[in-house]
Motif scaffolding. Structure first.
Motif, PDB file in Angstrom:
ATOM      1  N   GLY A  53       3.371  -5.582  -3.153  1.00 22.64           N
ATOM      2  CA  GLY A  53       1.825  -5.513  -2.256  1.00 22.64           C
ATOM      3  C   GLY A  53       2.379  -4.011  -1.248  1.00 22.64           C
ATOM      4  O   GLY A  53       1.111  -4.090  -0.415  1.00 22.64           O
ATOM      5  N   TYR A  54       2.737  -2.919  -1.784  1.00 24.25           N
ATOM      6  CA  TYR A  54       3.105  -2.293  -1.009  1.00 24.25           C
ATOM      7  C   TYR A  54       1.990  -0.969  -1.055  1.00 24.25           C
ATOM      8  O   TYR A  54       1.054  -0.147  -0.031  1.00 24.25           O
ATOM      9  CB  TYR A  54       3.981  -1.417  -0.617  1.00 24.25           C
ATOM     10  N   LEU A  55       1.745  -0.437  -1.888  1.00 23.45           N
ATOM     11  CA  LEU A  55       0.524  -0.125  -2.620  1.00 23.45           C
ATOM     12  C   LEU A  55      -0.612  -0.481  -3.084  1.00 23.45           C
ATOM     13  O   LEU A  55      -0.392  -1.830  -3.913  1.00 23.45           O
ATOM     14  CB  LEU A  55       1.447   0.894  -4.120  1.00 23.45           C
ATOM     15  N   HIS A  56      -1.716   0.313  -3.004  1.00 25.77           N
ATOM     16  CA  HIS A  56      -2.890   0.040  -3.508  1.00 25.77           C
ATOM     17  C   HIS A  56      -3.390   0.437  -4.558  1.00 25.77           C
ATOM     18  O   HIS A  56      -3.148   2.114  -4.414  1.00 25.77           O
ATOM     19  CB  HIS A  56      -3.850  -0.201  -3.004  1.00 25.77           C
ATOM     20  N   THR A  57      -4.130   0.241  -5.872  1.00 21.80           N
ATOM     21  CA  THR A  57      -3.819   1.242  -7.164  1.00 21.80           C
ATOM     22  C   THR A  57      -5.284   1.539  -7.287  1.00 21.80           C
ATOM     23  O   THR A  57      -6.517  -0.090  -7.461  1.00 21.80           O
ATOM     24  CB  THR A  57      -3.014   1.389  -8.661  1.00 21.80           C
ATOM     25  N   VAL A  58      -5.750   2.449  -7.742  1.00 27.37           N
ATOM     26  CA  VAL A  58      -7.258   2.440  -7.598  1.00 27.37           C
ATOM     27  C   VAL A  58      -7.290   2.914  -9.486  1.00 27.37           C
ATOM     28  O   VAL A  58      -7.009   4.896  -9.583  1.00 27.37           O
ATOM     29  CB  VAL A  58      -7.684   2.848  -6.819  1.00 27.37           C
ATOM     30  N   ARG A  59      -7.899   2.707 -10.553  1.00 20.87           N
ATOM     31  CA  ARG A  59      -7.986   2.379 -11.550  1.00 20.87           C
ATOM     32  C   ARG A  59      -9.154   4.182 -11.997  1.00 20.87           C
ATOM     33  O   ARG A  59     -10.563   3.871 -10.955  1.00 20.87           O
ATOM     34  CB  ARG A  59      -7.837   1.584 -11.926  1.00 20.87           C
ATOM     35  N   GLY A  60      -9.227   4.870 -12.701  1.00 17.81           N
ATOM     36  CA  GLY A  60     -10.317   5.771 -12.976  1.00 17.81           C
ATOM     37  C   GLY A  60     -10.232   6.685 -12.854  1.00 17.81           C
ATOM     38  O   GLY A  60      -8.766   7.751 -12.736  1.00 17.81           O
ATOM     39  N   LYS A  61     -10.824   7.755 -13.153  1.00 20.21           N
ATOM     40  CA  LYS A  61     -11.237   9.121 -12.944  1.00 20.21           C
ATOM     41  C   LYS A  61     -10.490   9.762 -12.295  1.00 20.21           C
ATOM     42  O   LYS A  61      -9.309  11.133 -11.879  1.00 20.21           O
ATOM     43  CB  LYS A  61     -11.705  10.005 -13.400  1.00 20.21           C
ATOM     44  N   ASN A  62     -11.010   9.493 -10.715  1.00 18.96           N
ATOM     45  CA  ASN A  62     -10.978   9.657  -9.695  1.00 18.96           C
ATOM     46  C   ASN A  62      -9.902   8.591  -9.193  1.00 18.96           C
ATOM     47  O   ASN A  62      -9.915   8.528  -7.779  1.00 18.96           O
ATOM     48  CB  ASN A  62     -11.653   9.584  -8.906  1.00 18.96           C
ATOM     49  N   GLY A  63      -8.731   8.127  -9.395  1.00 20.56           N
ATOM     50  CA  GLY A  63      -8.015   6.524  -9.118  1.00 20.56           C
ATOM     51  C   GLY A  63      -6.495   7.529  -8.333  1.00 20.56           C
ATOM     52  O   GLY A  63      -6.575   8.995  -8.373  1.00 20.56           O
ATOM     53  N   GLY A  64      -6.693   6.581  -8.036  1.00 22.60           N
ATOM     54  CA  GLY A  64      -4.824   6.918  -6.966  1.00 22.60           C
ATOM     55  C   GLY A  64      -4.209   5.654  -7.048  1.00 22.60           C
ATOM     56  O   GLY A  64      -4.422   4.903  -7.261  1.00 22.60           O
ATOM     57  N   VAL A  65      -2.811   5.973  -5.808  1.00 24.44           N
ATOM     58  CA  VAL A  65      -2.513   5.091  -5.284  1.00 24.44           C
ATOM     59  C   VAL A  65      -2.996   5.340  -3.114  1.00 24.44           C
ATOM     60  O   VAL A  65      -2.779   6.410  -3.530  1.00 24.44           O
ATOM     61  CB  VAL A  65      -1.170   5.186  -5.755  1.00 24.44           C
ATOM     62  N   ARG A  66      -2.344   4.213  -2.959  1.00 27.55           N
ATOM     63  CA  ARG A  66      -2.095   4.197  -1.197  1.00 27.55           C
ATOM     64  C   ARG A  66      -1.442   3.893  -0.670  1.00 27.55           C
ATOM     65  O   ARG A  66      -1.157   2.338  -1.354  1.00 27.55           O
ATOM     66  CB  ARG A  66      -3.559   4.667  -0.898  1.00 27.55           C
ATOM     67  N   LEU A  67      -1.437   3.404   0.799  1.00 29.80           N
ATOM     68  CA  LEU A  67      -0.720   2.097   0.834  1.00 29.80           C
ATOM     69  C   LEU A  67      -1.306   1.453   0.827  1.00 29.80           C
ATOM     70  O   LEU A  67      -2.576   1.093   1.408  1.00 29.80           O
ATOM     71  CB  LEU A  67      -0.264   2.516   2.577  1.00 29.80           C
ATOM     72  N   SER A  68      -1.085  -0.259   0.723  1.00 31.09           N
ATOM     73  CA  SER A  68      -2.169  -1.089   0.749  1.00 31.09           C
ATOM     74  C   SER A  68      -1.907  -1.670   2.118  1.00 31.09           C
ATOM     75  O   SER A  68      -2.726  -3.079   2.538  1.00 31.09           O
ATOM     76  CB  SER A  68      -1.760  -2.649  -0.072  1.00 31.09           C
ATOM     77  N   LYS A  69      -0.916  -1.208   3.247  1.00 28.32           N
ATOM     78  CA  LYS A  69      -1.044  -1.826   4.469  1.00 28.32           C
ATOM     79  C   LYS A  69      -0.655  -0.537   5.216  1.00 28.32           C
ATOM     80  O   LYS A  69       0.067   0.305   5.237  1.00 28.32           O
ATOM     81  CB  LYS A  69      -0.277  -2.825   4.788  1.00 28.32           C
ATOM     82  N   PRO A  70      -0.932  -1.032   6.702  1.00 29.21           N
ATOM     83  CA  PRO A  70      -0.231   0.118   7.454  1.00 29.21           C
ATOM     84  C   PRO A  70       0.695   0.881   7.514  1.00 29.21           C
ATOM     85  O   PRO A  70       1.602  -0.438   7.416  1.00 29.21           O
ATOM     86  CB  PRO A  70      -1.127  -0.478   8.958  1.00 29.21           C
ATOM     87  N   ALA A  71       1.503   1.616   7.585  1.00 29.47           N
ATOM     88  CA  ALA A  71       2.409   2.375   7.875  1.00 29.47           C
ATOM     89  C   ALA A  71       4.067   1.206   8.763  1.00 29.47           C
ATOM     90  O   ALA A  71       5.151   1.377   8.579  1.00 29.47           O
ATOM     91  CB  ALA A  71       2.594   4.051   8.097  1.00 29.47           C
ATOM     92  N   GLU A  72       2.490   1.310  10.136  1.00 30.77           N
ATOM     93  CA  GLU A  72       3.624   1.095  11.179  1.00 30.77           C
ATOM     94  C   GLU A  72       4.269  -1.292  10.876  1.00 30.77           C
ATOM     95  O   GLU A  72       4.680  -0.569  11.229  1.00 30.77           O
ATOM     96  CB  GLU A  72       2.796   1.168  12.420  1.00 30.77           C
ATOM     97  N   LYS A  73       3.854  -1.335   9.617  1.00 27.71           N
ATOM     98  CA  LYS A  73       3.975  -3.043   8.804  1.00 27.71           C
ATOM     99  C   LYS A  73       4.814  -3.262   8.196  1.00 27.71           C
ATOM    100  O   LYS A  73       4.945  -3.795   7.179  1.00 27.71           O
ATOM    101  CB  LYS A  73       2.219  -3.514   8.625  1.00 27.71           C
ATOM    102  N   ILE A  74       4.860  -1.502   7.308  1.00 23.60           N
ATOM    103  CA  ILE A  74       5.855  -1.187   6.905  1.00 23.60           C
ATOM    104  C   ILE A  74       7.629  -0.835   7.424  1.00 23.60           C
ATOM    105  O   ILE A  74       7.629  -0.034   7.455  1.00 23.60           O
ATOM    106  CB  ILE A  74       5.803  -0.557   5.022  1.00 23.60           C
ATOM    107  N   SER A  75       8.885  -2.268   7.229  1.00 27.98           N
ATOM    108  CA  SER A  75       9.339  -1.647   7.647  1.00 27.98           C
ATOM    109  C   SER A  75      10.578  -1.634   6.571  1.00 27.98           C
ATOM    110  O   SER A  75      10.474  -1.674   5.088  1.00 27.98           O
ATOM    111  CB  SER A  75      10.585  -3.461   8.066  1.00 27.98           C
TER     112      SER A  75
END
Length: 142
Positions: A53-75
């Motif tokens: 649950g730390y990453l959100h994945t976007v599928r498709g040609k312009n897809g990729g990954v990003r954090l799924s929650k703010p960095a200050e909430k990930i210890s």
């Protein structure tokens, strides 16, 4: 104690993604190239971070990954707990006959708790805050 390379690259991935502007995507190829790690290994890292649950994945040609929650909430501690085998030694009676009288297992358990408590006090955002040198090293080429 030494972290596995899997945890190391997981933390590096989270730090890199946290350095990007909000909602901006990266991809496995970019991350693996940045850290000089095989794409195959990075696929496993990104997949596991997504499962947790730390990453959100976007599928498709312009897809990729990003954090799924703010960095200050990930210890950092929670990441290490989720990814590391934290049993430092095997203290089962079947494996070690001195276990019933051994004091080492308690000291190791205390040390592990202190280690994790220190990491619990640090977020991914803390590693980036006021760290322009790191941000330069993580910057995408223009």
């Amino acid at each position: 104690m030494q972290l596995t390379s899997f945890t190391d690259y997981s933390l590096r991935t989270l730090i890199f993604l946290a350095s990007l502007p909000d909602e901006e995507l990266s991809n496995i190829s970019e991350i693996s190239q940045l850290f000089s790690v095989s794409r195959n290994h990075m696929v496993k890292v990104v997949n596991r971070l997504g499962q947790l649950g730390y990453l959100h994945t976007v599928r498709g040609k312009n897809g990729g990954v990003r954090l799924s929650k703010p960095a200050e909430k990930i210890s950092v501690g929670e990441i290490v707990r989720a990814l590391e085998p934290l049993d430092l030694v095997n203290c089962s009676v079947e494996f070690c006959h001195i276990t019933p009288a051994c004091r080492l297992k308690n000291k190791l358990a205390q040390a592990k708790l202190a280690f994790l408590a220190e990491l619990d006090g640090c977020t991914i955002q803390d590693l980036l805050a006021d760290n322009s040198e790191l941000l330069i090293l993580l910057a995408r080429p223009e």
